[in-house]
Design an enzyme around this catalytic site. Structure first.
Site, short mmCIF file in Angstrom:
data_model
loop_
_atom_site.label_atom_id
_atom_site.label_comp_id
_atom_site.label_asym_id
_atom_site.label_seq_id
_atom_site.Cartn_x
_atom_site.Cartn_y
_atom_site.Cartn_z
N ASN A 35 -25.47 -16.60 94.92
CA ASN A 35 -25.55 -16.97 93.51
C ASN A 35 -24.32 -16.11 92.92
OD1 ASN A 35 -27.05 -18.01 91.34
ND2 ASN A 35 -27.69 -16.08 90.85
N SER A 124 -38.47 -5.16 88.20
CA SER A 124 -38.21 -5.99 87.24
C SER A 124 -39.79 -5.70 86.37
CB SER A 124 -38.56 -7.56 87.48
OG SER A 124 -38.80 -8.29 86.38
N TYR A 148 -41.71 -15.04 92.44
CA TYR A 148 -40.73 -14.27 92.18
C TYR A 148 -41.21 -12.88 92.02
CZ TYR A 148 -37.33 -11.37 89.55
OH TYR A 148 -36.32 -10.45 89.39
N LYS A 152 -41.22 -8.95 93.93
CA LYS A 152 -41.08 -7.59 93.57
C LYS A 152 -42.10 -6.49 93.66
CE LYS A 152 -36.72 -8.58 91.96
NZ LYS A 152 -35.67 -7.92 92.80
N TYR A 176 -36.55 -3.17 85.37
CA TYR A 176 -35.50 -3.56 84.15
C TYR A 176 -36.20 -4.32 83.30
CZ TYR A 176 -32.01 -3.38 88.20
OH TYR A 176 -31.52 -3.14 89.36
P1 NAD Z 1 -27.59 -11.96 90.49
O1 NAD Z 1 -28.03 -13.53 91.19
O2 NAD Z 1 -26.43 -12.08 89.78
O3 NAD Z 1 -27.27 -11.24 91.87
C1 NAD Z 1 -27.91 -10.91 93.03
C2 NAD Z 1 -26.66 -11.11 93.97
O4 NAD Z 1 -27.64 -11.02 95.39
C3 NAD Z 1 -26.05 -12.37 94.20
O5 NAD Z 1 -24.72 -12.39 94.32
C4 NAD Z 1 -26.53 -13.22 95.49
O6 NAD Z 1 -25.45 -13.90 96.09
C5 NAD Z 1 -26.88 -12.05 96.26
N1 NAD Z 1 -27.95 -12.27 97.19
C6 NAD Z 1 -29.12 -12.87 97.16
N2 NAD Z 1 -29.94 -12.98 98.21
C7 NAD Z 1 -28.91 -12.24 99.30
C8 NAD Z 1 -29.16 -11.95 100.65
N3 NAD Z 1 -30.13 -12.64 101.25
N4 NAD Z 1 -28.00 -11.60 101.45
C9 NAD Z 1 -26.93 -11.04 100.55
N5 NAD Z 1 -26.93 -11.21 99.32
C10 NAD Z 1 -27.71 -11.94 98.69
O7 NAD Z 1 -28.76 -11.47 89.85
P2 NAD Z 1 -28.78 -10.17 88.90
O8 NAD Z 1 -29.17 -10.55 87.33
O9 NAD Z 1 -27.41 -9.38 89.08
O10 NAD Z 1 -30.02 -9.35 89.37
C11 NAD Z 1 -29.95 -8.42 90.47
C12 NAD Z 1 -31.17 -7.82 90.95
O11 NAD Z 1 -31.86 -7.63 89.60
C13 NAD Z 1 -32.05 -8.97 91.33
O12 NAD Z 1 -32.99 -8.20 92.71
C14 NAD Z 1 -33.02 -9.33 90.22
O13 NAD Z 1 -34.09 -9.88 90.80
C15 NAD Z 1 -33.25 -7.87 89.47
N6 NAD Z 1 -33.47 -8.37 88.24
C16 NAD Z 1 -32.89 -9.04 87.37
C17 NAD Z 1 -33.11 -9.38 86.13
C18 NAD Z 1 -32.19 -10.21 85.11
O14 NAD Z 1 -32.71 -10.60 84.15
N7 NAD Z 1 -31.12 -10.26 85.51
C19 NAD Z 1 -34.27 -8.78 85.43
C20 NAD Z 1 -35.03 -8.06 86.29
C21 NAD Z 1 -34.57 -7.59 87.57
C1 UD1 Z 2 -37.57 -14.11 82.51
C2 UD1 Z 2 -38.51 -14.29 83.65
C3 UD1 Z 2 -38.84 -12.89 84.36
C4 UD1 Z 2 -37.38 -12.20 84.88
C5 UD1 Z 2 -36.45 -12.27 83.19
C6 UD1 Z 2 -35.01 -11.79 83.95
C7 UD1 Z 2 -40.17 -16.22 83.03
C8 UD1 Z 2 -41.37 -16.48 82.83
N1 UD1 Z 2 -39.84 -14.84 83.31
O1 UD1 Z 2 -38.13 -13.29 81.51
O2 UD1 Z 2 -39.60 -12.86 85.14
O3 UD1 Z 2 -37.58 -10.80 85.04
O4 UD1 Z 2 -36.29 -13.68 82.93
O5 UD1 Z 2 -34.58 -12.45 84.60
O6 UD1 Z 2 -39.29 -17.00 83.40
N2 UD1 Z 2 -36.45 -18.66 75.39
C9 UD1 Z 2 -36.55 -19.71 74.46
N3 UD1 Z 2 -35.52 -20.56 75.02
C10 UD1 Z 2 -34.76 -20.54 76.32
C11 UD1 Z 2 -35.00 -19.58 76.98
C12 UD1 Z 2 -35.73 -18.67 76.79
O7 UD1 Z 2 -36.91 -19.82 73.72
O8 UD1 Z 2 -34.07 -21.64 76.55
C13 UD1 Z 2 -37.63 -17.54 74.97
C14 UD1 Z 2 -38.56 -17.16 76.01
O9 UD1 Z 2 -39.76 -18.02 75.75
C15 UD1 Z 2 -38.86 -15.74 75.89
C16 UD1 Z 2 -37.40 -15.17 75.54
O10 UD1 Z 2 -36.78 -16.29 74.94
O11 UD1 Z 2 -39.59 -15.62 74.75
C17 UD1 Z 2 -36.68 -14.61 76.50
O12 UD1 Z 2 -36.81 -15.46 77.68
P1 UD1 Z 2 -35.82 -15.22 79.12
O13 UD1 Z 2 -34.39 -14.68 78.73
O14 UD1 Z 2 -36.14 -16.48 80.08
O15 UD1 Z 2 -36.48 -13.91 79.59
P2 UD1 Z 2 -38.13 -13.57 79.82
O16 UD1 Z 2 -39.01 -14.75 79.91
O17 UD1 Z 2 -38.41 -12.44 79.17
#
Ligand code: NAD
Ligand code: UD1
Length: 337
Positions: A35, A124, A148, A152, A176
């Site tokens: 990704n 998360s 998902y 976690k 986060y």
């Molecule tokens: P991202 O997809 O940009 O980064 C994850 C990376 O992990 C990617 O580069 C992907 O290629 C790599 N990856 C996935 N599976 C793998 C595997 N089996 N072996 C090696 N590499 C692998 O996502 P991000 O937004 O940077 O998120 C990082 C972490 O934080 C994730 O675990 C995600 O679940 C967690 N997280 C993200 C958010 C968010 O909103 N971005 C919120 C809460 C938690």
């Molecule tokens: C989502 C995930 C959550 C994950 C987080 C970070 C779901 C149900 N939850 O959270 O598990 O940890 O992302 O990756 O997917 N919204 C709109 N229009 C859009 C997109 C979003 O109105 O096109 C609204 C949503 O309803 C929400 C807010 O924007 O109220 C934020 O949405 P989003 O950025 O997807 O984050 P979460 O839903 O909080």
């Protein structure tokens, strides 16, 4: 001695690698690029003027992971690697359980067999499900609503059990809230594959003209303007939270909320994005997205006091930096030829 960053080519990982390099650490990244792309790490090197050891490997491949620990002396690990799309996890649950759980168990096993006991894990706020208390403290009840989120929760439990089994473990579970924004240089940012699932990347793609309008998923929630409220946190503050976590690892295993404690609604995000970008951000109100909650808000007191960390970048800075990234890189790291 180096810090191993799994998933370090991804969105949060790449920003954290910059912060680690700037702090003088040696960094080894393992990522399968499922990704992400190596271009993010090239940008990291340009930004910092420092090198990153990169190994393209899948963490479900245990021999490949062991080889990383044999070739490098790893002092601690930040574990970002994982699949993270909620909707996809509902359609392909086994892929999510296979990838996220096997990767994490392999990592814990390789770490202990190579005498490495310090781990920071990307959890998360999704582990709180539909929260009973706002703002949400770490002691709130947990319960995920999709595969998902369950990965976690399960990885958190696995970490607690593992830490219980050997006193040498020091594991920080970072929950986060909603990471947004980008590096202020505009060289690093979020580059989702296909249409973004999350609000801020979607809004930015509308602002830059890649998409027509934002769908606002419901305006009948019990919130001040009826749209969903979230605790958005700048990815730079989040990256710095990982450095603070490494500096203050608990004995055993403990969890910390990384959020600001402030909420913003969908309409506030759209309005602020329009104002910082100067672009039009048209939107329409649509049905609620299944599984969404009205409000998610962190109580970050524990991280503020125990990790001596605070997220201080506000909404305007988050969206200004997101816009700077999007407008300089309208097609992300790999623009079409
Ligand atoms: P991202 O997809 O940009 O980064 C994850 C990376 O992990 C990617 O580069 C992907 O290629 C790599 N990856 C996935 N599976 C793998 C595997 N089996 N072996 C090696 N590499 C692998 O996502 P991000 O937004 O940077 O998120 C990082 C972490 O934080 C994730 O675990 C995600 O679940 C967690 N997280 C993200 C958010 C968010 O909103 N971005 C919120 C809460 C938690
Ligand atoms: C989502 C995930 C959550 C994950 C987080 C970070 C779901 C149900 N939850 O959270 O598990 O940890 O992302 O990756 O997917 N919204 C709109 N229009 C859009 C997109 C979003 O109105 O096109 C609204 C949503 O309803 C929400 C807010 O924007 O109220 C934020 O949405 P989003 O950025 O997807 O984050 P979460 O839903 O909080």
């Amino acid at each position: 001695m180096a810090i191993l960053v799994t998933g370090g080519a991804g969105y949060i990982g790449s920003h954290t690698v910059v912060a680690l390099l700037e702090r003088g650490h040696d960094v080894v990244v393992v990522d399968d690029l499922s990704n992400s792309s190596e271009a993010s790490l090239e940008r990291v090197e340009q930004l910092t003027g420092k090198g990153v050891a990169f190994i393209k490997a899948d963490l479900t491949d245990k021999p490949a992971l062991d080889a990383v620990f044999e070739e490098h002396t790893i002092e601690s690990v930040i574990h970002f690697a994982g699949l993270k799309a909620v909707g996809e996890s509902v359609e392909q649950p086994l892929r999510y359980y296979q990838n996220n759980l096997i990767s994490s168990m392999n990592l814990l096993e390789s770490m202990s067999s190579h005498d490495c006991w310090d781990l920071v894990f990307s959890s998360s706020a999704t582990v709180y499900g539909d929260p009973e208390i706002l703002p949400i403290p770490e002691t709130a009840s947990t319960g995920a609503t999709n595969p998902y989120g369950r990965t976690k929760l399960m990885i958190e439990e696995i970490c607690r059990d593992v830490a219980e089994s050997d006193p040498r473990w020091r594991i920080s579970l970072l929950r986060y809230f909603n990471p947004v924004g980008a590096h202020p240089s505009g060289m690093l940012g979020e580059d989702p594959n296909g249409p973004p699932n999350n609000l801020v990347p979607y809004v930015m793609q509308v602002a830059v003209g890649r998409r027509d309008q934002v769908s606002v998923f419901g305006d009948d929630y019990d919130t001040p303007d009826g749209t969903g409220v979230r605790d958005y946190i700048h990815v730079i503050d989040l990256a710095l939270g990982h450095l603070a976590a490494l500096d203050h690892l608990p004995k055993g295993c403990d969890s910390y909320n990384l959020g600001t404690g402030n909420g913003a609604s969908v309409l506030e995000i759209i309005q602020t994005a329009a104002s910082v970008s100067g672009a039009d951000v048209p939107y329409e109100i649509t049905d609620r997205r299944p599984g969404d909650i009205a409000t998610s808000l962190a109580d970050p007191t524990k991280a503020n006091t125990e990790l001596e960390w605070r997220a201080d970048r506000g909404l305007e800075v988050m969206l200004r930096d997101a816009w700077n990234w999007q407008s300089k890189n309208p097609h992300g790291f790999n623009p079409p030829e």
